[in-house]
Design a protein around this motif. Structure first.
Motif, PDB file in Angstrom:
ATOM      1  N   LYS A 170      86.461 115.103 -45.559  1.00 21.27           N
ATOM      2  CA  LYS A 170      86.413 115.632 -44.188  1.00 21.27           C
ATOM      3  C   LYS A 170      85.974 114.488 -43.287  1.00 21.27           C
ATOM      4  CE  LYS A 170      84.262 119.331 -41.508  1.00 21.27           C
ATOM      5  NZ  LYS A 170      83.336 120.464 -41.572  1.00 21.27           N
ATOM      6  N   THR A 171      86.863 114.069 -42.374  1.00 18.39           N
ATOM      7  CA  THR A 171      86.587 112.904 -41.543  1.00 18.39           C
ATOM      8  C   THR A 171      86.793 113.233 -40.071  1.00 18.39           C
ATOM      9  OG1 THR A 171      87.483 111.544 -43.335  1.00 18.39           O
ATOM     10  CG2 THR A 171      87.162 110.474 -41.212  1.00 18.39           C
ATOM     11  N   PRO A 172      85.734 113.206 -39.257  1.00 14.58           N
ATOM     12  CA  PRO A 172      85.923 113.363 -37.808  1.00 14.58           C
ATOM     13  C   PRO A 172      86.420 112.029 -37.231  1.00 14.58           C
ATOM     14  CG  PRO A 172      83.588 113.203 -38.339  1.00 14.58           C
ATOM     15  CD  PRO A 172      84.334 113.156 -39.633  1.00 14.58           C
ATOM     16  N   VAL A 173      87.430 112.093 -36.358  1.00 13.69           N
ATOM     17  CA  VAL A 173      88.004 110.888 -35.765  1.00 13.69           C
ATOM     18  C   VAL A 173      88.275 111.105 -34.283  1.00 13.69           C
ATOM     19  CG1 VAL A 173      89.093 110.098 -37.909  1.00 13.69           C
ATOM     20  CG2 VAL A 173      90.364 111.562 -36.356  1.00 13.69           C
ATOM     21  N   THR A 174      88.380 110.002 -33.551  1.00  7.84           N
ATOM     22  CA  THR A 174      88.819 110.031 -32.164  1.00  7.84           C
ATOM     23  C   THR A 174      89.822 108.900 -31.962  1.00  7.84           C
ATOM     24  OG1 THR A 174      87.006 108.616 -31.400  1.00  7.84           O
ATOM     25  CG2 THR A 174      86.670 111.006 -31.255  1.00  7.84           C
ATOM     26  N   TRP A 175      90.701 109.091 -30.988  1.00  9.65           N
ATOM     27  CA  TRP A 175      91.655 108.057 -30.589  1.00  9.65           C
ATOM     28  C   TRP A 175      91.532 107.876 -29.092  1.00  9.65           C
ATOM     29  CZ3 TRP A 175      93.021 111.977 -33.929  1.00  9.65           C
ATOM     30  CH2 TRP A 175      93.472 111.613 -35.208  1.00  9.65           C
ATOM     31  N   GLN A 176      91.594 106.611 -28.661  1.00  9.85           N
ATOM     32  CA  GLN A 176      91.557 106.323 -27.235  1.00  9.85           C
ATOM     33  C   GLN A 176      92.496 105.150 -26.947  1.00  9.85           C
ATOM     34  OE1 GLN A 176      87.616 105.821 -25.638  1.00  9.85           O
ATOM     35  NE2 GLN A 176      88.284 106.710 -23.718  1.00  9.85           N
ATOM     36  N   TRP A 177      93.187 105.231 -25.818  1.00 11.06           N
ATOM     37  CA  TRP A 177      94.119 104.198 -25.408  1.00 11.06           C
ATOM     38  C   TRP A 177      93.343 102.989 -24.906  1.00 11.06           C
ATOM     39  CZ3 TRP A 177      98.965 103.080 -26.116  1.00 11.06           C
ATOM     40  CH2 TRP A 177      99.618 102.190 -25.261  1.00 11.06           C
ATOM     41  N   ASN A 178      93.670 101.781 -25.412  1.00  9.45           N
ATOM     42  CA  ASN A 178      92.968 100.575 -24.967  1.00  9.45           C
ATOM     43  C   ASN A 178      93.821  99.704 -24.056  1.00  9.45           C
ATOM     44  OD1 ASN A 178      94.783  99.226 -26.601  1.00  9.45           O
ATOM     45  ND2 ASN A 178      93.247  98.145 -27.799  1.00  9.45           N
ATOM     46  N   GLY A 179      94.974 100.200 -23.620  1.00 13.36           N
ATOM     47  CA  GLY A 179      95.874  99.432 -22.772  1.00 13.36           C
ATOM     48  C   GLY A 179      97.113  98.973 -23.521  1.00 13.36           C
ATOM     49  N   ASN A 180      97.025  98.901 -24.854  1.00 15.34           N
ATOM     50  CA  ASN A 180      98.157  98.474 -25.673  1.00 15.34           C
ATOM     51  C   ASN A 180      98.486  99.450 -26.790  1.00 15.34           C
ATOM     52  OD1 ASN A 180      98.561  95.924 -24.367  1.00 15.34           O
ATOM     53  ND2 ASN A 180      96.720  95.202 -25.390  1.00 15.34           N
ATOM     54  N   ALA A 181      97.475 100.138 -27.293  1.00 12.46           N
ATOM     55  CA  ALA A 181      97.660 101.035 -28.440  1.00 12.46           C
ATOM     56  C   ALA A 181      96.522 102.044 -28.470  1.00 12.46           C
ATOM     57  CB  ALA A 181      97.680 100.236 -29.739  1.00 12.46           C
ATOM     58  N   PHE A 182      96.721 103.098 -29.272  1.00  9.21           N
ATOM     59  CA  PHE A 182      95.651 104.060 -29.487  1.00  9.21           C
ATOM     60  C   PHE A 182      94.757 103.530 -30.603  1.00  9.21           C
ATOM     61  CE2 PHE A 182      98.672 106.758 -27.323  1.00  9.21           C
ATOM     62  CZ  PHE A 182      97.837 107.479 -26.489  1.00  9.21           C
ATOM     63  N   ILE A 183      93.480 103.417 -30.304  1.00  9.42           N
ATOM     64  CA  ILE A 183      92.506 102.911 -31.270  1.00  9.42           C
ATOM     65  C   ILE A 183      91.777 104.093 -31.880  1.00  9.42           C
ATOM     66  CG2 ILE A 183      90.469 101.454 -31.587  1.00  9.42           C
ATOM     67  CD1 ILE A 183      93.066  99.950 -30.844  1.00  9.42           C
ATOM     68  N   ARG A 184      91.771 104.137 -33.211  1.00  5.48           N
ATOM     69  CA  ARG A 184      91.102 105.218 -33.943  1.00  5.48           C
ATOM     70  C   ARG A 184      89.688 104.774 -34.312  1.00  5.48           C
ATOM     71  NH1 ARG A 184      93.055 107.867 -39.694  1.00  5.48           N
ATOM     72  NH2 ARG A 184      90.967 108.411 -40.386  1.00  5.48           N
ATOM     73  N   THR A 185      88.735 105.661 -34.037  1.00  4.35           N
ATOM     74  CA  THR A 185      87.360 105.405 -34.454  1.00  4.35           C
ATOM     75  C   THR A 185      86.900 106.540 -35.348  1.00  4.35           C
ATOM     76  OG1 THR A 185      86.501 106.461 -32.456  1.00  4.35           O
ATOM     77  CG2 THR A 185      86.744 104.077 -32.389  1.00  4.35           C
ATOM     78  N   THR A 186      86.102 106.170 -36.341  1.00 11.33           N
ATOM     79  CA  THR A 186      85.573 107.120 -37.311  1.00 11.33           C
ATOM     80  C   THR A 186      84.086 106.864 -37.447  1.00 11.33           C
ATOM     81  OG1 THR A 186      87.659 107.004 -38.504  1.00 11.33           O
ATOM     82  CG2 THR A 186      85.806 107.950 -39.677  1.00 11.33           C
ATOM     83  N   PRO A 187      83.256 107.896 -37.365  1.00  8.68           N
ATOM     84  CA  PRO A 187      81.823 107.692 -37.564  1.00  8.68           C
ATOM     85  C   PRO A 187      81.555 107.172 -38.972  1.00  8.68           C
ATOM     86  CG  PRO A 187      82.264 109.922 -36.778  1.00  8.68           C
ATOM     87  CD  PRO A 187      83.574 109.278 -37.056  1.00  8.68           C
ATOM     88  N   THR A 188      80.485 106.424 -39.123  1.00 11.86           N
ATOM     89  CA  THR A 188      80.158 105.858 -40.430  1.00 11.86           C
ATOM     90  C   THR A 188      79.661 106.910 -41.408  1.00 11.86           C
ATOM     91  OG1 THR A 188      77.935 105.347 -39.650  1.00 11.86           O
ATOM     92  CG2 THR A 188      79.590 103.598 -39.516  1.00 11.86           C
ATOM     93  N   ASP A 189      79.292 108.094 -40.917  1.00 12.12           N
ATOM     94  CA  ASP A 189      78.746 109.123 -41.806  1.00 12.12           C
ATOM     95  C   ASP A 189      79.805 110.129 -42.246  1.00 12.12           C
ATOM     96  OD1 ASP A 189      79.080 110.281 -39.352  1.00 12.12           O
ATOM     97  OD2 ASP A 189      77.146 111.329 -39.364  1.00 12.12           O
ATOM     98  N   ALA A 190      81.118 109.750 -42.241  1.00 12.90           N
ATOM     99  CA  ALA A 190      82.155 110.643 -42.748  1.00 12.90           C
ATOM    100  C   ALA A 190      81.886 110.923 -44.221  1.00 12.90           C
ATOM    101  CB  ALA A 190      83.533 109.992 -42.575  1.00 12.90           C
ATOM    102  N   HIS A 191      82.160 112.154 -44.653  1.00  9.62           N
ATOM    103  CA  HIS A 191      81.706 112.531 -45.984  1.00  9.62           C
ATOM    104  C   HIS A 191      82.698 113.421 -46.734  1.00  9.62           C
ATOM    105  CE1 HIS A 191      80.518 115.704 -43.207  1.00  9.62           C
ATOM    106  NE2 HIS A 191      80.605 116.527 -44.219  1.00  9.62           N
ATOM    107  N   SER A 192      82.423 113.566 -48.019  1.00  8.47           N
ATOM    108  CA  SER A 192      83.210 114.452 -48.862  1.00  8.47           C
ATOM    109  C   SER A 192      82.761 115.886 -48.652  1.00  8.47           C
ATOM    110  CB  SER A 192      83.027 114.086 -50.333  1.00  8.47           C
ATOM    111  OG  SER A 192      83.453 112.770 -50.569  1.00  8.47           O
ATOM    112  N   ILE A 193      83.661 116.819 -48.960  1.00  9.42           N
ATOM    113  CA  ILE A 193      83.279 118.227 -48.866  1.00  9.42           C
ATOM    114  C   ILE A 193      83.314 118.860 -50.226  1.00  9.42           C
ATOM    115  CG2 ILE A 193      83.868 118.687 -46.496  1.00  9.42           C
ATOM    116  CD1 ILE A 193      86.608 119.582 -47.361  1.00  9.42           C
TER     117      ILE A 193
END
Length: 193
Positions: A170-193
């Motif tokens: 289970k991984t929470p993620v976000t995407w944001q446009w940086n002017g050239n591409a969508f950048i994906r960020t993932t918190p470091t505490d992503a974990h197994s379920i």
């Protein structure tokens, strides 16, 4: 020195607790204002009563009807499970983000997440980015679009041996446009379920 005929009132002298209460109230108002946003702007009609077709279409968000999503569904059809609209790149025109999967009678088919925009003639929608590829075997939950950021929780598998019924990541993620591409960020505490 003459004493006042009215007794001293406790509320007329500020104490540190008064400043703390005021700061808390102001913080609450600021936090609440970040959740309450004005509605979408609508184009005004010109003085002559006619409306420019391209200006009207540009104000309309891209639709998902008729879009050929890059899914391998066989005889099944692609289903738009969720969608949200907002200005992701700051150009003043809305984009649509769609969560799409194959319509399957059994199991949970993997999702694809696509960003749509209008074509140059403003008549049709086209895919401009793939945020989640169905080949990655991910299911999208908690899908949001807020102030130019796409957010989701991705349910996936730690290996090919994990059955399709039971994702173990289970991984929470976000995407944001940086002017050239969508950048994906993932918190470091992503974990197994």
């Amino acid at each position: 020195m003459q004493q006042s005929a009215v007794p001293e009132l406790a509320h007329t002298h500020t104490r540190p607790i008064h400043w703390v209460a005021t700061a808390t109230a102001v913080s609450g108002v600021v936090a609440l204002s970040s959740f309450v946003q004005p509605g979408s702007a609508t184009a005004a009609q010109s003085a002559t009563g006619t409306q420019n077709k391209s200006a009207h279409a540009a104000a309309q968000p891209p639709g998902t009807t008729g879009v050929d999503f890059p899914l391998q569904c066989g005889h099944a059809k692609a289903v738009v499970a969720k969608k949200a609209t907002g200005d992701l790149d700051g150009d003043g025109r809305p984009e649509t983000v769609a969560v799409v999967h194959c319509d399957s009678a059994m199991g949970t088919p993997p999702d694809g997440v696509y960003v749509l925009t209008r074509t140059a003639d403003n008549d049709t929608s086209r895919i401009v980015a793939t945020l989640v590829d169905p080949k990655d075997r991910l299911t999208v939950t908690d899908f949001t679009l807020h102030t130019g950021t796409v957010g989701a929780t991705l349910l996936g598998y730690s290996s090919a041996a994990v059955p399709n019924c039971c994702p173990d990541l289970k991984t929470p993620v976000t995407w944001q446009w940086n002017g050239n591409a969508f950048i994906r960020t993932t918190p470091t505490d992503a974990h197994s379920i």
